[in-house]
Design a protein around this motif. Structure first.
Motif, PDB file in Angstrom:
ATOM      1  N   GLN A 254      53.741  42.344  42.964  1.00 46.22           N
ATOM      2  CA  GLN A 254      54.071  41.944  41.602  1.00 46.22           C
ATOM      3  C   GLN A 254      53.222  42.731  40.613  1.00 46.22           C
ATOM      4  OE1 GLN A 254      53.550  37.706  41.422  1.00 46.22           O
ATOM      5  NE2 GLN A 254      55.680  37.265  41.970  1.00 46.22           N
ATOM      6  N   LEU A 255      53.839  43.205  39.534  1.00 50.53           N
ATOM      7  CA  LEU A 255      53.129  44.008  38.539  1.00 50.53           C
ATOM      8  C   LEU A 255      52.003  43.218  37.887  1.00 50.53           C
ATOM      9  CD1 LEU A 255      52.997  46.696  37.005  1.00 50.53           C
ATOM     10  CD2 LEU A 255      54.621  45.744  35.356  1.00 50.53           C
ATOM     11  N   SER A 256      52.165  41.904  37.745  1.00 49.94           N
ATOM     12  CA  SER A 256      51.144  41.079  37.092  1.00 49.94           C
ATOM     13  C   SER A 256      49.812  41.107  37.835  1.00 49.94           C
ATOM     14  CB  SER A 256      51.638  39.632  36.972  1.00 49.94           C
ATOM     15  OG  SER A 256      51.900  39.078  38.251  1.00 49.94           O
ATOM     16  N   ARG A 257      49.832  41.330  39.149  1.00 48.24           N
ATOM     17  CA  ARG A 257      48.576  41.394  39.914  1.00 48.24           C
ATOM     18  C   ARG A 257      47.708  42.556  39.439  1.00 48.24           C
ATOM     19  NH1 ARG A 257      48.468  42.820  45.132  1.00 48.24           N
ATOM     20  NH2 ARG A 257      46.377  41.945  45.328  1.00 48.24           N
ATOM     21  N   PHE A 258      48.333  43.652  39.039  1.00 49.61           N
ATOM     22  CA  PHE A 258      47.599  44.845  38.637  1.00 49.61           C
ATOM     23  C   PHE A 258      47.060  44.727  37.204  1.00 49.61           C
ATOM     24  CE2 PHE A 258      50.683  45.946  41.833  1.00 49.61           C
ATOM     25  CZ  PHE A 258      49.997  46.777  42.710  1.00 49.61           C
ATOM     26  N   ILE A 259      47.657  43.817  36.429  1.00 51.83           N
ATOM     27  CA  ILE A 259      47.276  43.698  35.022  1.00 51.83           C
ATOM     28  C   ILE A 259      46.461  42.444  34.747  1.00 51.83           C
ATOM     29  CG2 ILE A 259      48.150  43.538  32.652  1.00 51.83           C
ATOM     30  CD1 ILE A 259      50.641  45.048  33.633  1.00 51.83           C
ATOM     31  N   SER A 260      46.991  41.283  35.156  1.00 49.92           N
ATOM     32  CA  SER A 260      46.322  40.017  34.846  1.00 49.92           C
ATOM     33  C   SER A 260      45.673  39.355  36.045  1.00 49.92           C
ATOM     34  CB  SER A 260      47.318  39.045  34.200  1.00 49.92           C
ATOM     35  OG  SER A 260      48.425  38.826  35.059  1.00 49.92           O
ATOM     36  N   GLY A 261      45.839  39.927  37.237  1.00 44.25           N
ATOM     37  CA  GLY A 261      45.175  39.378  38.410  1.00 44.25           C
ATOM     38  C   GLY A 261      45.979  38.284  39.089  1.00 44.25           C
ATOM     39  N   GLU A 262      45.369  37.686  40.105  1.00 50.10           N
ATOM     40  CA  GLU A 262      46.014  36.627  40.865  1.00 50.10           C
ATOM     41  C   GLU A 262      45.794  35.279  40.172  1.00 50.10           C
ATOM     42  OE1 GLU A 262      44.783  36.832  44.947  1.00 50.10           O
ATOM     43  OE2 GLU A 262      45.177  38.975  45.091  1.00 50.10           O
ATOM     44  N   LYS A 263      46.149  34.191  40.853  1.00 52.59           N
ATOM     45  CA  LYS A 263      46.014  32.862  40.279  1.00 52.59           C
ATOM     46  C   LYS A 263      44.560  32.573  39.929  1.00 52.59           C
ATOM     47  CE  LYS A 263      49.975  30.957  42.799  1.00 52.59           C
ATOM     48  NZ  LYS A 263      50.422  29.954  43.799  1.00 52.59           N
ATOM     49  N   ALA A 264      44.374  31.761  38.878  1.00 56.08           N
ATOM     50  CA  ALA A 264      43.025  31.429  38.433  1.00 56.08           C
ATOM     51  C   ALA A 264      42.260  30.708  39.535  1.00 56.08           C
ATOM     52  CB  ALA A 264      43.091  30.566  37.177  1.00 56.08           C
ATOM     53  N   SER A 265      40.992  31.063  39.681  1.00 56.18           N
ATOM     54  CA  SER A 265      40.133  30.482  40.718  1.00 56.18           C
ATOM     55  C   SER A 265      39.017  29.666  40.075  1.00 56.18           C
ATOM     56  CB  SER A 265      39.533  31.597  41.579  1.00 56.18           C
ATOM     57  OG  SER A 265      38.545  31.090  42.449  1.00 56.18           O
ATOM     58  N   ASP A 266      38.618  28.578  40.747  1.00 59.26           N
ATOM     59  CA  ASP A 266      37.494  27.782  40.264  1.00 59.26           C
ATOM     60  C   ASP A 266      36.226  28.047  41.072  1.00 59.26           C
ATOM     61  OD1 ASP A 266      38.285  26.648  42.601  1.00 59.26           O
ATOM     62  OD2 ASP A 266      38.672  24.637  41.791  1.00 59.26           O
ATOM     63  N   GLY A 267      36.261  29.042  41.939  1.00 63.75           N
ATOM     64  CA  GLY A 267      35.094  29.401  42.737  1.00 63.75           C
ATOM     65  C   GLY A 267      34.737  30.861  42.562  1.00 63.75           C
ATOM     66  N   ALA A 268      33.809  31.334  43.395  1.00 65.65           N
ATOM     67  CA  ALA A 268      33.396  32.736  43.345  1.00 65.65           C
ATOM     68  C   ALA A 268      34.493  33.625  43.927  1.00 65.65           C
ATOM     69  CB  ALA A 268      32.095  32.924  44.108  1.00 65.65           C
ATOM     70  N   ILE A 269      34.614  34.830  43.394  1.00 63.16           N
ATOM     71  CA  ILE A 269      35.611  35.798  43.864  1.00 63.16           C
ATOM     72  C   ILE A 269      34.884  37.028  44.386  1.00 63.16           C
ATOM     73  CG2 ILE A 269      37.514  37.303  43.210  1.00 63.16           C
ATOM     74  CD1 ILE A 269      38.320  35.296  41.113  1.00 63.16           C
ATOM     75  N   THR A 270      35.198  37.406  45.627  1.00 64.10           N
ATOM     76  CA  THR A 270      34.627  38.604  46.228  1.00 64.10           C
ATOM     77  C   THR A 270      35.621  39.754  46.094  1.00 64.10           C
ATOM     78  OG1 THR A 270      33.380  37.281  47.845  1.00 64.10           O
ATOM     79  CG2 THR A 270      33.690  39.617  48.337  1.00 64.10           C
ATOM     80  N   LEU A 271      35.157  40.868  45.584  1.00 66.06           N
ATOM     81  CA  LEU A 271      36.027  42.026  45.390  1.00 66.06           C
ATOM     82  C   LEU A 271      36.193  42.776  46.714  1.00 66.06           C
ATOM     83  CD1 LEU A 271      34.841  43.415  41.940  1.00 66.06           C
ATOM     84  CD2 LEU A 271      36.278  41.454  42.469  1.00 66.06           C
ATOM     85  N   ASN A 272      37.439  42.886  47.173  1.00 68.88           N
ATOM     86  CA  ASN A 272      37.736  43.599  48.413  1.00 68.88           C
ATOM     87  C   ASN A 272      39.005  44.433  48.226  1.00 68.88           C
ATOM     88  OD1 ASN A 272      39.794  41.711  48.430  1.00 68.88           O
ATOM     89  ND2 ASN A 272      38.879  40.454  50.044  1.00 68.88           N
ATOM     90  N   HIS A 273      39.548  44.939  49.334  1.00 71.97           N
ATOM     91  CA  HIS A 273      40.696  45.846  49.241  1.00 71.97           C
ATOM     92  C   HIS A 273      41.905  45.180  48.596  1.00 71.97           C
ATOM     93  CE1 HIS A 273      41.316  43.523  52.932  1.00 71.97           C
ATOM     94  NE2 HIS A 273      42.601  43.768  52.782  1.00 71.97           N
ATOM     95  N   ARG A 274      42.020  43.848  48.692  1.00 77.56           N
ATOM     96  CA  ARG A 274      43.179  43.174  48.113  1.00 77.56           C
ATOM     97  C   ARG A 274      43.095  43.064  46.598  1.00 77.56           C
ATOM     98  NH1 ARG A 274      44.747  37.062  49.657  1.00 77.56           N
ATOM     99  NH2 ARG A 274      44.379  36.516  47.481  1.00 77.56           N
ATOM    100  N   ARG A 275      41.897  43.055  46.070  1.00 75.49           N
ATOM    101  CA  ARG A 275      41.711  42.843  44.630  1.00 75.49           C
ATOM    102  C   ARG A 275      41.358  44.117  43.868  1.00 75.49           C
ATOM    103  NH1 ARG A 275      41.572  37.757  42.596  1.00 75.49           N
ATOM    104  NH2 ARG A 275      41.482  36.013  44.043  1.00 75.49           N
ATOM    105  N   ILE A 276      41.061  45.199  44.565  1.00 74.02           N
ATOM    106  CA  ILE A 276      40.634  46.441  43.897  1.00 74.02           C
ATOM    107  C   ILE A 276      41.788  47.440  43.888  1.00 74.02           C
ATOM    108  CG2 ILE A 276      39.019  48.373  43.937  1.00 74.02           C
ATOM    109  CD1 ILE A 276      37.029  46.557  45.362  1.00 74.02           C
TER     110      ILE A 276
END
Length: 314
Positions: A11-33
Motif C-alpha cells: 500500500q502506498l500509504s505505508r511509504f508516506i504515513s507509515g503503518e497503524k499507530a502503535s502505543d509501544g516502542a517501534i524497532t526500525l527493521n527491513h519492514r519499516r525502512i
C-alpha cells in the motif's frame, strides 16, 4: 511486530504515513525502512552509465575499471544507508498540555542498542531535527507542532531518515504513535472583571466587595487610585489594568459558563480560561461550573488542571 498481508505491504500509504499507530516502542527493521536514490544519487548513477558507455565505445580498460569502482561505491552505499537506521528503537514520551495558539512539544525517546554509531540522522514532524547517536546510547527529542484549536491533538506521522554515508541514497521510516497532546482554550486577551458569587452558589460567609483582599482585574479608568495599578501586567504589554479588592469572610468566587459573556461557545470558554488563570495567580478560591459539571471552590495546581481539562474537552 504483527504480520501484515501482501496487499498491506505494498500500500502506498505505508511509504508516506507509515503503518497503524502503535502505543509501544517501534524497532526500525527491513519492514519499516525504505530507500530511494537522492538527486545526487541519480546523477551519480548517470555518471557510471556514461563511463560504461565510453569504456565500451573506446574499449578502454581503465574506463571500465573506474566505472566498476564507482558502481561498487554506489551499491555499497545502499547497505550503509540502511544500517544507519536499522536497529533504532523509537518510543513515545509524555506531552505537556498547551494553550491553543502555542507550540506543542511531542516527546520521543530514540535509543541505539547496536554497537555502531548512527550519524546524519533526521527526525521530522512539522520541522526537521538533526541528531546523532553513539553506540548503546539514547536521546530524547521534543518535536514542535502548531496548535489552532482546543481538545486532543494527535501527533501524526513522524519520519526518521538518513542520507549516510555519501548522500546518494535516502533511507526513511514513517512512524505513527498513539501520541497526543491536550490543548486548552486560548485565554481571552481582555481582562474583564471577575464575576461576583451568584446567589445560588454562594457559601456561608461569602465575600462582599470591600477594600481588604484582591478580587480581580479591571481596565484602569482616569481618576482610579494609582497604587491599584497592576504594574506586572503593564510590563508584559497587557495594557493598563487596576486591581479590584473585596472584603468579607472568605475569598471565594464562582466561574460559571452560563453567566460568562461571549457571542459563541469558544469566546465563553476563552474568557473562562482567562478568569481561571487570573484567579489562580491571585490566590482566590474559585468554584467552576460547566453544563453537567461542577467543581467545588478550591485553588492550586491540581484544581486548575482539572478546570482547564474540562474546558479543553467541553
Amino acid at each position: 511486530m504483527s504480520a501484515i498481508s501482501l496487499t498491506e505491504r505494498f500500500q502506498l500509504s505505508r511509504f508516506i504515513s507509515g503503518e497503524k499507530a502503535s502505543d509501544g516502542a517501534i524497532t526500525l527493521n527491513h519492514r519499516r525502512i525504505f530507500i530511494l536514490p537522492t538527486a545526487s544519487g541519480l546523477g551519480f548513477a548517470f555518471l557510471v552509465l556514461l563511463l560504461l558507455l565510453i569504456a565500451f565505445v573506446y574499449d578502454n580498460n581503465l574506463a571500465y575499471l573506474l566505472a566498476f569502482l564507482l558502481a561498487s561505491v554506489f551499491f555499497i552505499s545502499i547497505l550503509h544507508c540502511f544500517k544507519a537506521l536499522s536497529g533504532l528503537v523509537v518510543e513515545a514520551g509524555l506531552c505537556n498540555p498547551v494553550f491553543a495558539g502555542e507550540s506543542a512539544g511531542f516527546n520521543l525517546h530514540i535509543s541505539n542498542p547496536t554497537t555502531s554509531a548512527k550519524t546524519l540522522l533526521t527526525i521530522k514532524l512539522q520541522t526537521s531535527v538533526a541528531f546523532a547517536l553513539e553506540a548503546n546510547s539514547k536521546v530524547s527529542l521534543i518535536l514542535p507542532a502548531d496548535t489552532t484549536r482546543r481538545g486532543w491533538q494527535q501527533a501524526g506521522t513522524v519520519t526518521v531518515s538518513s542520507t549516510f554515508p555519501l548522500g546518494l541514497f535516502r533511507a526513511w521510516s514513517p512512524l505513527r504513535f498513539k501520541l497526543k497532546v491536550l490543548v486548552y482554550p486560548k485565554p481571552a486577551s481582555r481582562h474583564l472583571a471577575m464575576p461576583e458569587i451568584a446567589a445560588d452558589h454562594a457559601p456561608l460567609g461569602h465575600r462582599k466587595k470591600g477594600v481588604d483582599d484582591f478580587y480581580g482585574l479591571q481596565s484602569y479608568q482616569a481618576g482610579d487610585a494609582i497604587n491599584h495599578i497592576h504594574w506586572k501586567a503593564f510590563a508584559k504589554g497587557q495594557g493598563l489594568l487596576k486591581k479590584q479588592y473585596g472584603g468579607g469572610d472568605s475569598a471565594e468566587i464562582w466561574l460559571d459558563y452560563a453567566l460568562t459573556p461571549g457571542h459563541h461557545v469558544e469566546e465563553r470558554l476563552s474568557q473562562l480560561c482567562r478568569w481561571l488563570l487570573d484567579a489562580e495567580a491571585a490566590g482566590i478560591r474559585y468554584g467552576f461550573s460547566l453544563p453537567g459539571l461542577k467543581h467545588a471552590p478550591d485553588n492550586g495546581t491540581s484544581h486548575l488542571k482539572k478546570c482547564l481539562e474540562a474546558l479543553a474537552l467541553f
